[in-house]
Every structure is written in C-alpha cells, then in structure tokens.
Scaffold this motif. Structure first.
Motif, PDB file in Angstrom:
ATOM      1  N   THR A 249      33.665  44.590  52.938  1.00  0.00           N
ATOM      2  CA  THR A 249      33.655  44.284  51.512  1.00  0.00           C
ATOM      3  C   THR A 249      32.828  43.035  51.204  1.00  0.00           C
ATOM      4  OG1 THR A 249      35.725  43.054  51.699  1.00  0.00           O
ATOM      5  CG2 THR A 249      35.879  45.389  51.083  1.00  0.00           C
ATOM      6  N   ASP A 250      32.415  42.293  52.234  1.00  0.00           N
ATOM      7  CA  ASP A 250      31.589  41.097  52.032  1.00  0.00           C
ATOM      8  C   ASP A 250      30.130  41.495  51.835  1.00  0.00           C
ATOM      9  OD1 ASP A 250      33.733  39.375  52.223  1.00  0.00           O
ATOM     10  OD2 ASP A 250      33.408  38.933  54.345  1.00  0.00           O
ATOM     11  N   ASP A 251      29.349  40.548  51.338  1.00  0.00           N
ATOM     12  CA  ASP A 251      27.922  40.775  51.127  1.00  0.00           C
ATOM     13  C   ASP A 251      27.137  40.723  52.430  1.00  0.00           C
ATOM     14  OD1 ASP A 251      28.224  40.911  48.369  1.00  0.00           O
ATOM     15  OD2 ASP A 251      27.734  38.805  48.054  1.00  0.00           O
ATOM     16  N   TYR A 252      26.026  41.442  52.444  1.00  0.00           N
ATOM     17  CA  TYR A 252      25.005  41.234  53.463  1.00  0.00           C
ATOM     18  C   TYR A 252      24.290  39.950  53.077  1.00  0.00           C
ATOM     19  CZ  TYR A 252      25.480  45.911  55.438  1.00  0.00           C
ATOM     20  OH  TYR A 252      25.951  47.020  56.076  1.00  0.00           O
ATOM     21  N   ILE A 253      23.644  39.305  54.034  1.00  0.00           N
ATOM     22  CA  ILE A 253      22.882  38.094  53.722  1.00  0.00           C
ATOM     23  C   ILE A 253      21.506  38.205  54.360  1.00  0.00           C
ATOM     24  CG2 ILE A 253      22.725  35.588  53.915  1.00  0.00           C
ATOM     25  CD1 ILE A 253      25.800  35.555  54.195  1.00  0.00           C
TER      26      ILE A 253
ATOM     27  N   LEU B 244      23.479  39.918  49.262  1.00  0.00           N
ATOM     28  CA  LEU B 244      23.172  41.271  48.802  1.00  0.00           C
ATOM     29  C   LEU B 244      24.392  42.170  48.911  1.00  0.00           C
ATOM     30  CD1 LEU B 244      19.978  41.509  50.999  1.00  0.00           C
ATOM     31  CD2 LEU B 244      19.973  41.178  48.524  1.00  0.00           C
ATOM     32  N   SER B 245      24.649  42.907  47.853  1.00  0.00           N
ATOM     33  CA  SER B 245      25.710  43.915  47.864  1.00  0.00           C
ATOM     34  C   SER B 245      25.033  45.262  47.657  1.00  0.00           C
ATOM     35  CB  SER B 245      26.702  43.637  46.738  1.00  0.00           C
ATOM     36  OG  SER B 245      27.684  44.645  46.704  1.00  0.00           O
TER      37      SER B 245
ATOM     38  N   TYR C  51       8.313  37.286  47.556  1.00  0.00           N
ATOM     39  CA  TYR C  51       9.783  37.428  47.579  1.00  0.00           C
ATOM     40  C   TYR C  51      10.223  38.494  46.583  1.00  0.00           C
ATOM     41  CZ  TYR C  51      14.692  36.303  46.643  1.00  0.00           C
ATOM     42  OH  TYR C  51      16.046  36.388  46.444  1.00  0.00           O
ATOM     43  N   ARG C  52       9.753  38.423  45.343  1.00  0.00           N
ATOM     44  CA  ARG C  52      10.116  39.390  44.300  1.00  0.00           C
ATOM     45  C   ARG C  52       9.662  40.803  44.672  1.00  0.00           C
ATOM     46  NH1 ARG C  52      14.114  39.375  42.174  1.00  0.00           N
ATOM     47  NH2 ARG C  52      14.827  37.273  42.143  1.00  0.00           N
ATOM     48  N   GLN C  53       8.467  40.925  45.244  1.00  0.00           N
ATOM     49  CA  GLN C  53       7.967  42.244  45.661  1.00  0.00           C
ATOM     50  C   GLN C  53       8.870  42.851  46.730  1.00  0.00           C
ATOM     51  OE1 GLN C  53       3.959  41.677  47.013  1.00  0.00           O
ATOM     52  NE2 GLN C  53       3.209  41.078  44.999  1.00  0.00           N
ATOM     53  N   LEU C  54       9.317  42.021  47.647  1.00  0.00           N
ATOM     54  CA  LEU C  54      10.171  42.517  48.728  1.00  0.00           C
ATOM     55  C   LEU C  54      11.556  42.896  48.208  1.00  0.00           C
ATOM     56  CD1 LEU C  54       9.101  40.090  51.590  1.00  0.00           C
ATOM     57  CD2 LEU C  54       8.353  42.452  51.201  1.00  0.00           C
ATOM     58  N   VAL C  55      12.085  42.115  47.290  1.00  0.00           N
ATOM     59  CA  VAL C  55      13.379  42.446  46.690  1.00  0.00           C
ATOM     60  C   VAL C  55      13.283  43.795  45.978  1.00  0.00           C
ATOM     61  CG1 VAL C  55      15.038  41.792  44.893  1.00  0.00           C
ATOM     62  CG2 VAL C  55      14.209  40.069  46.490  1.00  0.00           C
ATOM     63  N   GLU C  56      12.158  44.057  45.329  1.00  0.00           N
ATOM     64  CA  GLU C  56      11.964  45.328  44.621  1.00  0.00           C
ATOM     65  C   GLU C  56      12.076  46.537  45.557  1.00  0.00           C
ATOM     66  OE1 GLU C  56      11.578  46.230  41.341  1.00  0.00           O
ATOM     67  OE2 GLU C  56      12.154  44.153  40.927  1.00  0.00           O
ATOM     68  N   LYS C  57      11.734  46.360  46.836  1.00  0.00           N
ATOM     69  CA  LYS C  57      11.787  47.459  47.796  1.00  0.00           C
ATOM     70  C   LYS C  57      13.202  47.993  48.009  1.00  0.00           C
ATOM     71  CE  LYS C  57       7.682  46.376  50.489  1.00  0.00           C
ATOM     72  NZ  LYS C  57       7.007  47.685  50.523  1.00  0.00           N
ATOM     73  N   VAL C  58      14.195  47.132  47.803  1.00  0.00           N
ATOM     74  CA  VAL C  58      15.585  47.560  48.004  1.00  0.00           C
ATOM     75  C   VAL C  58      16.421  47.450  46.726  1.00  0.00           C
ATOM     76  CG1 VAL C  58      15.684  47.173  50.500  1.00  0.00           C
ATOM     77  CG2 VAL C  58      16.157  45.275  48.941  1.00  0.00           C
ATOM     78  N   LYS C  59      15.782  47.144  45.613  1.00  0.00           N
ATOM     79  CA  LYS C  59      16.505  46.960  44.353  1.00  0.00           C
ATOM     80  C   LYS C  59      17.351  48.173  43.979  1.00  0.00           C
ATOM     81  CE  LYS C  59      15.837  45.411  39.641  1.00  0.00           C
ATOM     82  NZ  LYS C  59      14.886  44.867  38.677  1.00  0.00           N
ATOM     83  N   LYS C  60      16.842  49.375  44.228  1.00  0.00           N
ATOM     84  CA  LYS C  60      17.571  50.607  43.894  1.00  0.00           C
ATOM     85  C   LYS C  60      18.855  50.746  44.718  1.00  0.00           C
ATOM     86  CE  LYS C  60      14.956  53.508  47.113  1.00  0.00           C
ATOM     87  NZ  LYS C  60      15.521  52.795  48.212  1.00  0.00           N
TER      88      LYS C  60
ATOM     89  N   LYS D 203      24.941  45.219  42.869  1.00  0.00           N
ATOM     90  CA  LYS D 203      24.880  44.155  41.864  1.00  0.00           C
ATOM     91  C   LYS D 203      23.650  43.304  42.178  1.00  0.00           C
ATOM     92  CE  LYS D 203      27.962  41.133  44.511  1.00  0.00           C
ATOM     93  NZ  LYS D 203      29.225  40.421  44.554  1.00  0.00           N
ATOM     94  N   ASP D 204      23.274  42.439  41.258  1.00  0.00           N
ATOM     95  CA  ASP D 204      22.097  41.597  41.450  1.00  0.00           C
ATOM     96  C   ASP D 204      22.284  40.653  42.637  1.00  0.00           C
ATOM     97  OD1 ASP D 204      20.757  42.713  39.306  1.00  0.00           O
ATOM     98  OD2 ASP D 204      21.375  41.159  37.897  1.00  0.00           O
TER      99      ASP D 204
END
Length: 101
Positions: free
Chosen positions: A48-52, A8-9, A72-81, A85-86
């Motif tokens: 500058t590295d990604d979170y994981i 995650l970035s 998984y998709r629902q949880l990703v949506e919580k922080v999508k904003k 980058k993807d």
C-alpha cells in the motif's frame, strides 16, 4: 550530493508495465545526464506504500539542470497513464551530514 525522490502510486493493474518502462526507458536516460550518480526505482515491501524513484546527483546544479531541461517531465509522461495519483517530488542534500562527519 543531492537526492531527488519522486513518490509514485501506480494503478495496481499497471505496475508491471510501469516498472518495465522505468527500467528500460527511464533509468538509461537519467544515468546519461551530467552529474547523475544513480537512478533506481524503490519497490515498497508494504504494497500500500508508494514506489520511489530515486536519483542521486553530484551537485545541486546538476540536479537543477536535469529538472529545468525538461527531461524529467518527459520521463514522467512515459508512466503518467499508470499513476493512481499525481507524483510528489522531494529533494534532499547530504551536505550537512558530510560537513559534520
């Protein structure tokens, strides 16, 4: 054992909020899923590295059920904003390591 790593970035101005959502809303849900062993957010030392996002599962079937359930998709949506980058999901197994130990 299966390990799912989501790279995650985050937008710099959204990091604090994204980490809060992860700890308060995402981790508790993931830890309740069948077969989940662990869920945590790895914070990079080099900024500058990604979170994981790391989740660990007892079996591949458990990890697959989590992924296909839509949670998984629902949880990703919580922080999508908060994403710069993807996210990128990678899945690993420890089976071959354990088989040779």
């Amino acid at each position: 054992m299966i390990v799912r790593l989501t790279f995650l970035s985050f937008l710099p101005q959204n990091i604090v909020q994204a980490k809060k959502v992860f700890e308060e809303e995402i981790v508790p849900v993931v830890r309740k899923q069948r077969g989940n062993i662990d869920c945590r957010l790895l914070e990079p030392i080099e900024k500058t590295d990604d979170y994981i996002s790391m989740t660990t599962w007892e079996t591949k079937a458990d990890a697959d059920a989590y992924n296909s359930s839509g949670i998984y998709r629902q949880l990703v949506e919580k922080v999508k904003k908060d994403f710069a980058k993807d996210p990128v999901l990678k899945v690993y197994t420890t089976e071959s390591i354990l088989a040779h130990a």
